[in-house]
Write a protein that holds these residues in place. Structure first.
Motif, PDB file in Angstrom:
ATOM      1  N   ASP A 119       0.892  -1.151   0.000  1.00  0.00           N
ATOM      2  CA  ASP A 119       0.000   0.000   0.000  1.00  0.00           C
ATOM      3  C   ASP A 119       0.929   1.198   0.000  1.00  0.00           C
ATOM      4  O   ASP A 119       2.114   1.064   0.258  1.00  0.00           O
ATOM      5  CB  ASP A 119      -0.888  -0.029   1.256  1.00  0.00           C
ATOM      6  N   THR A 120       0.433   2.368  -0.248  1.00  0.00           N
ATOM      7  CA  THR A 120       1.344   3.510  -0.355  1.00  0.00           C
ATOM      8  C   THR A 120       2.024   3.843   0.952  1.00  0.00           C
ATOM      9  O   THR A 120       3.028   4.532   0.956  1.00  0.00           O
ATOM     10  CB  THR A 120       0.616   4.759  -0.857  1.00  0.00           C
ATOM     11  N   ASP A 121       1.533   3.353   2.064  1.00  0.00           N
ATOM     12  CA  ASP A 121       2.201   3.650   3.334  1.00  0.00           C
ATOM     13  C   ASP A 121       2.760   2.402   4.007  1.00  0.00           C
ATOM     14  O   ASP A 121       3.118   2.420   5.172  1.00  0.00           O
ATOM     15  CB  ASP A 121       1.265   4.388   4.286  1.00  0.00           C
ATOM     16  N   GLU A 122       2.851   1.291   3.275  1.00  0.00           N
ATOM     17  CA  GLU A 122       3.385   0.047   3.823  1.00  0.00           C
ATOM     18  C   GLU A 122       4.225  -0.654   2.766  1.00  0.00           C
ATOM     19  O   GLU A 122       3.891  -0.622   1.593  1.00  0.00           O
ATOM     20  CB  GLU A 122       2.242  -0.892   4.231  1.00  0.00           C
ATOM     21  N   TYR A 123       5.313  -1.256   3.183  1.00  0.00           N
ATOM     22  CA  TYR A 123       6.129  -2.048   2.260  1.00  0.00           C
ATOM     23  C   TYR A 123       6.918  -3.096   3.026  1.00  0.00           C
ATOM     24  O   TYR A 123       7.103  -2.989   4.228  1.00  0.00           O
ATOM     25  CB  TYR A 123       7.077  -1.173   1.428  1.00  0.00           C
ATOM     26  N   LEU A 124       7.381  -4.110   2.322  1.00  0.00           N
ATOM     27  CA  LEU A 124       8.219  -5.165   2.882  1.00  0.00           C
ATOM     28  C   LEU A 124       9.519  -5.194   2.102  1.00  0.00           C
ATOM     29  O   LEU A 124       9.528  -4.978   0.901  1.00  0.00           O
ATOM     30  CB  LEU A 124       7.544  -6.536   2.740  1.00  0.00           C
TER      31      LEU A 124
END
Length: 96
Positions: free
Chosen positions: A64-69
């Motif tokens: 999502d635009t405010d989450e990443y791995l």
């Protein structure tokens, strides 16, 4: 973890403002709101990936635009990760 606010990546972006100005002709408030969100999201993705490239990361998953791995290599000095023993005991068909 790096926390970004809008002013950290968005307001200095000329492309963002050019796209926002193009929305002036849209009279439907809901449609405009959705388009602004998508423009903002697109700018974030671009800045995020450029930042990762500068940090020499080879890949990232944008959830999502405010989450990443990102992939986290385990250090041999720290020992095997907790999931390793469980994974090793599974048959090949159970792993996937």
């Amino acid at each position: 973890i790096e926390l970004w606010r809008d002013e950290d990546y968005l307001y200095r972006d000329r492309i963002f403002w050019k796209r926002i100005k193009a929305l002036a002709q849209i009279s439907n408030a809901n449609e405009k709101k959705v388009k602004v969100h998508r423009i903002r999201q697109s700018c974030f993705y671009e800045r995020c990936l450029k930042q990762f490239k500068r940090q020499n990361h080879s890949w990232a998953i944008l959830i999502d635009t405010d989450e990443y791995l990102t992939y986290n290599n385990y250090d041999e000095n720290e020992g095997q990760p907790r999931w390793y023993d469980k994974q090793a005991s599974l048959s090949e068909s159970e792993r996937y």
